[in-house]
Design an enzyme around this catalytic site. Structure first.
Site, PDB file in Angstrom:
ATOM      1  N   GLY A  73      -8.640 -65.763  12.572  1.00  0.00           N
ATOM      2  CA  GLY A  73      -8.867 -65.985  13.997  1.00  0.00           C
ATOM      3  C   GLY A  73      -9.654 -64.837  14.618  1.00  0.00           C
ATOM      4  O   GLY A  73     -10.488 -65.049  15.504  1.00  0.00           O
ATOM      5  N   THR A  74      -9.402 -63.633  14.156  1.00  0.00           N
ATOM      6  CA  THR A  74     -10.107 -62.464  14.698  1.00  0.00           C
ATOM      7  C   THR A  74     -11.612 -62.596  14.481  1.00  0.00           C
ATOM      8  O   THR A  74     -12.412 -62.358  15.397  1.00  0.00           O
ATOM      9  CB  THR A  74      -9.574 -61.183  14.023  1.00  0.00           C
ATOM     10  OG1 THR A  74      -8.181 -61.053  14.341  1.00  0.00           O
ATOM     11  CG2 THR A  74     -10.321 -59.948  14.493  1.00  0.00           C
ATOM     12  N   ASN A 153      -0.280 -65.637  23.423  1.00  0.00           N
ATOM     13  CA  ASN A 153       0.521 -65.362  22.223  1.00  0.00           C
ATOM     14  C   ASN A 153       1.807 -64.599  22.512  1.00  0.00           C
ATOM     15  O   ASN A 153       2.677 -64.519  21.648  1.00  0.00           O
ATOM     16  CB  ASN A 153      -0.313 -64.590  21.193  1.00  0.00           C
ATOM     17  CG  ASN A 153      -0.930 -63.341  21.764  1.00  0.00           C
ATOM     18  OD1 ASN A 153      -1.589 -63.387  22.795  1.00  0.00           O
ATOM     19  ND2 ASN A 153      -0.720 -62.213  21.117  1.00  0.00           N
ATOM     20  N   GLN A 183      -3.151 -69.771  19.072  1.00  0.00           N
ATOM     21  CA  GLN A 183      -1.743 -70.134  19.287  1.00  0.00           C
ATOM     22  C   GLN A 183      -1.583 -71.556  19.809  1.00  0.00           C
ATOM     23  O   GLN A 183      -0.466 -72.059  19.870  1.00  0.00           O
ATOM     24  CB  GLN A 183      -1.065 -69.156  20.258  1.00  0.00           C
ATOM     25  CG  GLN A 183      -0.935 -67.746  19.737  1.00  0.00           C
ATOM     26  CD  GLN A 183       0.082 -67.603  18.596  1.00  0.00           C
ATOM     27  OE1 GLN A 183       0.862 -68.507  18.310  1.00  0.00           O
ATOM     28  NE2 GLN A 183       0.050 -66.462  17.923  1.00  0.00           N
ATOM     29  N   SER A 203      -6.829 -70.348  13.558  1.00  0.00           N
ATOM     30  CA  SER A 203      -6.455 -69.528  12.400  1.00  0.00           C
ATOM     31  C   SER A 203      -5.455 -70.284  11.529  1.00  0.00           C
ATOM     32  O   SER A 203      -4.585 -71.003  12.060  1.00  0.00           O
ATOM     33  CB  SER A 203      -5.831 -68.225  12.919  1.00  0.00           C
ATOM     34  OG  SER A 203      -5.284 -67.485  11.854  1.00  0.00           O
ATOM     35  N   GLY A 204      -5.545 -70.082  10.206  1.00  0.00           N
ATOM     36  CA  GLY A 204      -4.691 -70.825   9.283  1.00  0.00           C
ATOM     37  C   GLY A 204      -3.244 -70.368   9.232  1.00  0.00           C
ATOM     38  O   GLY A 204      -2.329 -71.187   9.157  1.00  0.00           O
ATOM     39  N   HIS A 205      -3.023 -69.043   9.290  1.00  0.00           N
ATOM     40  CA  HIS A 205      -1.654 -68.578   9.014  1.00  0.00           C
ATOM     41  C   HIS A 205      -0.669 -68.818  10.147  1.00  0.00           C
ATOM     42  O   HIS A 205       0.532 -68.601   9.983  1.00  0.00           O
ATOM     43  CB  HIS A 205      -1.653 -67.106   8.573  1.00  0.00           C
ATOM     44  CG  HIS A 205      -1.901 -66.102   9.645  1.00  0.00           C
ATOM     45  ND1 HIS A 205      -0.903 -65.309  10.161  1.00  0.00           N
ATOM     46  CD2 HIS A 205      -3.025 -65.743  10.288  1.00  0.00           C
ATOM     47  CE1 HIS A 205      -1.423 -64.492  11.069  1.00  0.00           C
ATOM     48  NE2 HIS A 205      -2.705 -64.735  11.171  1.00  0.00           N
ATOM     49  N   THR A 241     -19.345 -66.488  -0.079  1.00  0.00           N
ATOM     50  CA  THR A 241     -18.780 -67.620  -0.822  1.00  0.00           C
ATOM     51  C   THR A 241     -17.494 -68.080  -0.139  1.00  0.00           C
ATOM     52  O   THR A 241     -16.627 -67.259   0.178  1.00  0.00           O
ATOM     53  CB  THR A 241     -18.502 -67.210  -2.282  1.00  0.00           C
ATOM     54  OG1 THR A 241     -19.740 -66.760  -2.834  1.00  0.00           O
ATOM     55  CG2 THR A 241     -17.962 -68.371  -3.104  1.00  0.00           C
ATOM     56  N   CYS A 321       0.003 -57.329  16.023  1.00  0.00           N
ATOM     57  CA  CYS A 321      -1.107 -56.403  15.782  1.00  0.00           C
ATOM     58  C   CYS A 321      -1.054 -55.204  16.715  1.00  0.00           C
ATOM     59  O   CYS A 321      -1.770 -54.236  16.535  1.00  0.00           O
ATOM     60  CB  CYS A 321      -2.446 -57.122  15.861  1.00  0.00           C
ATOM     61  SG  CYS A 321      -2.829 -57.676  17.503  1.00  0.00           S
TER      62      CYS A 321
HETATM   63  N1  PLP Z   1      -5.779 -64.765  18.886  1.00  0.00           N
HETATM   64  C1  PLP Z   1      -4.475 -64.947  19.127  1.00  0.00           C
HETATM   65  C2  PLP Z   1      -4.057 -65.548  20.418  1.00  0.00           C
HETATM   66  C3  PLP Z   1      -3.525 -64.572  18.168  1.00  0.00           C
HETATM   67  O1  PLP Z   1      -2.227 -64.745  18.425  1.00  0.00           O
HETATM   68  C4  PLP Z   1      -3.972 -63.996  16.960  1.00  0.00           C
HETATM   69  C5  PLP Z   1      -3.004 -63.529  15.968  1.00  0.00           C
HETATM   70  O2  PLP Z   1      -1.931 -63.049  16.275  1.00  0.00           O
HETATM   71  C6  PLP Z   1      -5.346 -63.851  16.757  1.00  0.00           C
HETATM   72  C7  PLP Z   1      -6.223 -64.242  17.734  1.00  0.00           C
HETATM   73  C8  PLP Z   1      -5.888 -63.277  15.482  1.00  0.00           C
HETATM   74  O3  PLP Z   1      -5.756 -64.208  14.431  1.00  0.00           O
HETATM   75  P1  PLP Z   1      -5.762 -63.693  12.917  1.00  0.00           P
HETATM   76  O4  PLP Z   1      -4.442 -63.059  12.664  1.00  0.00           O
HETATM   77  O5  PLP Z   1      -5.982 -64.938  12.124  1.00  0.00           O
HETATM   78  O6  PLP Z   1      -6.893 -62.750  12.798  1.00  0.00           O
END
Ligand code: PLP
Length: 373
Positions: A73-74, A153, A183, A203-205, A241, A321
């Site tokens: 996601g970042t 989040n 989210q 984001s996948g996780h 890749t 984070c």
């Molecule tokens: N944006 C939001 C709102 C998130 O909650 C997060 C992860 O906590 C991210 C971006 C970043 O995603 P990723 O952990 O896949 O880099």
């Protein structure tokens, strides 16, 4: 992790579902070719990649060619904001965002400012959502980009991105609209085609896939310069890749039932249980089904977290984070410092049960009981 643990930090990350784990294994051990190779092994991997893109696109309500796989996601946020602002440079160098965005967005905005852009950071309402009128009021003829998260989040507040898109259109603005839906994806219903955003990060996780995969929705017709340069992968839009095991897991997670109604029912029962057990509890009433932010004034989050952890209950204080730093989101909302310092973020997923809810309610009730002894 101990199988008996009550994991209630699903906004930080989620357990990989069996379908996703199996799909990743299959991509590593059976269909492990490079999708760019022209021989049969490559064609097989390319076929898998196409299937996966369709599954993620279907979940997003988008066309497959509007979905580009990223590493997280970042990366999707960085790409959308840095290159999105560049794509709009003929419109101007003014960007609108908010004070409650994730650091992936906040740091990208800082980089734009350092490069000479002007950034307006809007204040949230009392829950962390951004009022649409404040976006409309902040729009200027030189606004090239608006970036607002769909679901916060830390609080679970939902911003009405559809209405923001309408406000941008009604003002005759040419600003691009990006939403960080990391989210929101698979938690609150939306379809890219009708949401009105030009760029959507996921984001996948966070949805039971694996770590190390994300996607950026790029509205058909929008030309966005690549963020990673090199090969011609992803139709020349993102070099490198493709991470096939992660992508296969992401697609499998997108095909699974998100069970949002069951998760929302758990949030309601958690809120009722907590407010009955801890009457002085401060909580934010937000629309996302999976995130609840609560605070026990007079307690420090770290103390509560370790008390709960000693009982096998895992929650967090704010975004993972931030690694324990104070919540900029609750500060922007204007909460009292006692409330911020005692805040806990609870994140639910479809793997949670009423037992997890009971363990948390009992834990906080017992913590309160100890203090009142
Ligand atoms: N944006 C939001 C709102 C998130 O909650 C997060 C992860 O906590 C991210 C971006 C970043 O995603 P990723 O952990 O896949 O880099």
């Amino acid at each position: 992790m101990d199988a008996s643990a009550h994991y209630l930090d699903n906004a930080a990350t989620t357990k990989t579902c069996p379908e996703a784990a199996q799909a990743a294994l299959d991509a590593m051990t059976e269909r492990w070719g490079n999708p760019s190779s022209t021989h049969a092994a490559g064609r097989e991997a390319k076929h898998l990649l196409d299937d996966c893109r369709k599954a993620v696109a279907d979940a997003l309500g988008a066309a497959p060619e509007e979905v580009v796989f990223t590493s997280c996601g970042t990366e999707s946020d960085n790409w959308a904001i840095l290159r999105g602002a560049a794509a709009g440079k003929r419109v101007g160098r003014h960007v609108i965002s908010s004070l409650v965005e994730h650091d992936a967005v906040r740091r990208s905005l800082d980089a734009l400012e350092a490069a000479g852009y002007e950034v307006t950071r809007l204040k949230p309402d009392a829950t962390g959502a951004i009022p649409v009128q404040s976006v409309a009021d902040a729009l200027r003829p030189d606004t090239c980009l608006v970036s607002l998260m769909l679901v916060n989040n830390e609080t679970g507040a939902v911003t009405d991105v559809r209405a923001v898109a309408d406000a941008i259109r009604a003002a005759g603005s040419r600003a691009l609209l990006h939403t960080d839906a990391v989210q929101g994806f698979r938690k609150v219903p939306f379809r890219a085609k009708t949401l009105g955003a030009d760029l959507i990060s996921v984001s996948g996780h966070k949805i039971h896939a694996v770590k190390g995969v994300g996607a950026l929705y790029i509205r058909k017709g929008l030309r966005l310069d690549p963020f990673l340069v090199g090969g011609e992968q992803e139709s020349g839009r993102r070099a490198g890749t493709e991470a096939m095991p992660q992508i296969a897991a992401f697609a499998a997670a997108c095909r699974a039932d998100p069970q949002t109604d069951r998760i929302a029912a758990m949030k309601a029962s958690l809120t009722a249980g907590l407010t009955a057990a801890v009457p002085e509890l401060v909580y934010l009433d937000t629309a996302a089904p999976h995130i609840l932010n609560v605070s026990m004034p007079g307690w420090r989050s770290e103390v509560l977290m370790s008390f709960l952890e000693s009982r096998g209950v895992y929650v967090s204080k704010s975004s993972a984070c931030k690694q324990g730093k104070r919540s900029h989101v609750l500060e922007a909302i204007g909460m009292h410092s006692d409330v911020i310092d005692g805040a806990l973020r609870i994140g639910l997923s479809r793997y949670n049960t009423e037992e997890d809810i009971d363990a948390l309610v009992r834990g906080l009730a017992d913590a309160r009981g100890l203090a009142h002894r």
